[in-house]
Design a protein around this motif. Structure first.
Motif, PDB file in Angstrom:
ATOM      1  N   UNK A 199     -50.268   7.848  43.886  1.00 57.95           N
ATOM      2  CA  UNK A 199     -49.847   6.516  43.491  1.00 57.95           C
ATOM      3  C   UNK A 199     -48.696   6.610  42.502  1.00 57.95           C
ATOM      4  N   UNK A 200     -47.670   5.787  42.715  1.00 60.89           N
ATOM      5  CA  UNK A 200     -46.498   5.752  41.835  1.00 60.89           C
ATOM      6  C   UNK A 200     -46.226   4.297  41.451  1.00 60.89           C
ATOM      7  N   UNK A 201     -46.064   4.008  40.159  1.00 59.19           N
ATOM      8  CA  UNK A 201     -45.800   2.620  39.760  1.00 59.19           C
ATOM      9  C   UNK A 201     -44.449   2.091  40.218  1.00 59.19           C
ATOM     10  N   UNK A 202     -43.479   2.981  40.472  1.00 61.80           N
ATOM     11  CA  UNK A 202     -42.169   2.560  40.952  1.00 61.80           C
ATOM     12  C   UNK A 202     -41.860   3.304  42.241  1.00 61.80           C
ATOM     13  N   UNK A 203     -40.601   3.276  42.656  1.00 59.22           N
ATOM     14  CA  UNK A 203     -40.202   3.928  43.908  1.00 59.22           C
ATOM     15  C   UNK A 203     -39.636   5.330  43.699  1.00 59.22           C
ATOM     16  N   UNK A 204     -39.963   5.966  42.599  1.00 61.45           N
ATOM     17  CA  UNK A 204     -39.468   7.315  42.325  1.00 61.45           C
ATOM     18  C   UNK A 204     -40.517   8.339  42.740  1.00 61.45           C
ATOM     19  N   UNK A 205     -40.163   9.197  43.687  1.00 57.62           N
ATOM     20  CA  UNK A 205     -41.032  10.284  44.131  1.00 57.62           C
ATOM     21  C   UNK A 205     -40.240  11.580  44.069  1.00 57.62           C
ATOM     22  N   UNK A 206     -40.939  12.667  43.968  1.00 56.41           N
ATOM     23  CA  UNK A 206     -40.285  13.967  43.838  1.00 56.41           C
ATOM     24  C   UNK A 206     -39.664  14.387  45.167  1.00 56.41           C
ATOM     25  N   UNK A 207     -38.625  15.197  45.140  1.00 56.18           N
ATOM     26  CA  UNK A 207     -38.021  15.664  46.407  1.00 56.18           C
ATOM     27  C   UNK A 207     -38.990  16.447  47.275  1.00 56.18           C
ATOM     28  N   UNK A 208     -39.929  17.167  46.654  1.00 56.31           N
ATOM     29  CA  UNK A 208     -40.901  17.930  47.447  1.00 56.31           C
ATOM     30  C   UNK A 208     -41.776  17.001  48.286  1.00 56.31           C
ATOM     31  N   UNK A 209     -42.204  15.892  47.692  1.00 56.85           N
ATOM     32  CA  UNK A 209     -43.020  14.927  48.432  1.00 56.85           C
ATOM     33  C   UNK A 209     -42.183  14.216  49.489  1.00 56.85           C
ATOM     34  N   UNK A 210     -40.938  13.915  49.166  1.00 56.74           N
ATOM     35  CA  UNK A 210     -40.067  13.218  50.114  1.00 56.74           C
ATOM     36  C   UNK A 210     -39.827  14.058  51.373  1.00 56.74           C
ATOM     37  N   UNK A 211     -39.717  15.366  51.208  1.00 55.88           N
ATOM     38  CA  UNK A 211     -39.505  16.225  52.373  1.00 55.88           C
ATOM     39  C   UNK A 211     -40.744  16.339  53.249  1.00 55.88           C
TER      40      UNK A 211
END
Length: 210
Positions: free
Chosen positions: A132-144
């Motif tokens: 869960x993330x309060x905003x739209x910022x996720x780590x590059x590892x998760x994005x890949x």
């Protein structure tokens, strides 16, 4: 190689694709936690897969963003409370969900998903695959690792600045009085206050547009 040999060679790959855990993304902006909790719980448990079995662990990872911008009616924010045991006797703490959301923007979404999962032995293991993330910022590892997007329950409304002068008509719209199959926004003056106009003035404006 024969046809049977090709099938046997591809079979391990098919099993790996079927049993592998995938990563899905869900945008919780302007969504009700109880509504998205049902869909997230399905992906965590693997109910969306044809190979699902109650005794098999085939769920996927789910990343939920924008939990800070969840939606509730105003009366729900003011009246609903959250009760939690403190562990000292039979007393507990009652906290309004508005205060709880200000302290932890991910708490309400986590609790709604936990209620949809229900009391089971593997509940902690399923929630461990929830991010869960309060905003739209996720780590590059998760994005890949992302494989797909979970469809929204409620369509995201658009601002007036995002709507063009000519909007395509969708199926099911009433086309009475509309020429060339296109719906156009009402040419309302921007400097006119609707509150200062009477009902008769508004009806005359509609007759003028027609």
């Amino acid at each position: 190689m024969s046809v049977g040999g090709l099938r046997s060679a591809w079979r391990p790959l098919q099993n790996w694709v079927s049993l592998s855990r995938r990563w899905y993304l869900l945008d919780a902006r302007w969504e009700v936690p109880e509504e998205i909790g049902y869909h997230v719980a399905r992906y965590l448990r693997g109910l969306h897969k044809p190979i699902y079995h109650p005794r098999s662990d085939c769920g996927d990872h789910v990343v939920v963003i924008n939990t800070k911008w969840i939606a509730y009616p105003e009366q729900v924010w003011d009246t609903r409370t959250h009760f939690e045991f403190t562990g000292f006797g039979v007393k507990g703490i009652t906290t309004p969900i508005r205060s709880l959301h200000r302290e932890d923007p991910t708490a309400l979404v986590r609790k709604a998903i936990g209620l949809e999962i229900g009391p089971c032995i593997e509940k902690k293991m399923l929630l461990a695959r929830l991010y869960l993330h309060p905003d739209n910022r996720i780590t590059p590892e998760v994005y890949q690792q992302l494989h797909g997007v979970i469809p929204r329950v409620r369509p995201l409304p658009r601002r007036l600045s995002e709507v063009g002068e000519v909007e395509e008509v969708r199926p099911g719209w009433n086309l009475d009085g509309i020429e060339d199959g296109r719906a156009r926004p009402m040419p309302w003056p921007k400097d006119v206050d609707i509150l200062d106009r009477t009902h008769a003035d508004i009806l005359n404006d509609f007759k003028t547009i027609k």
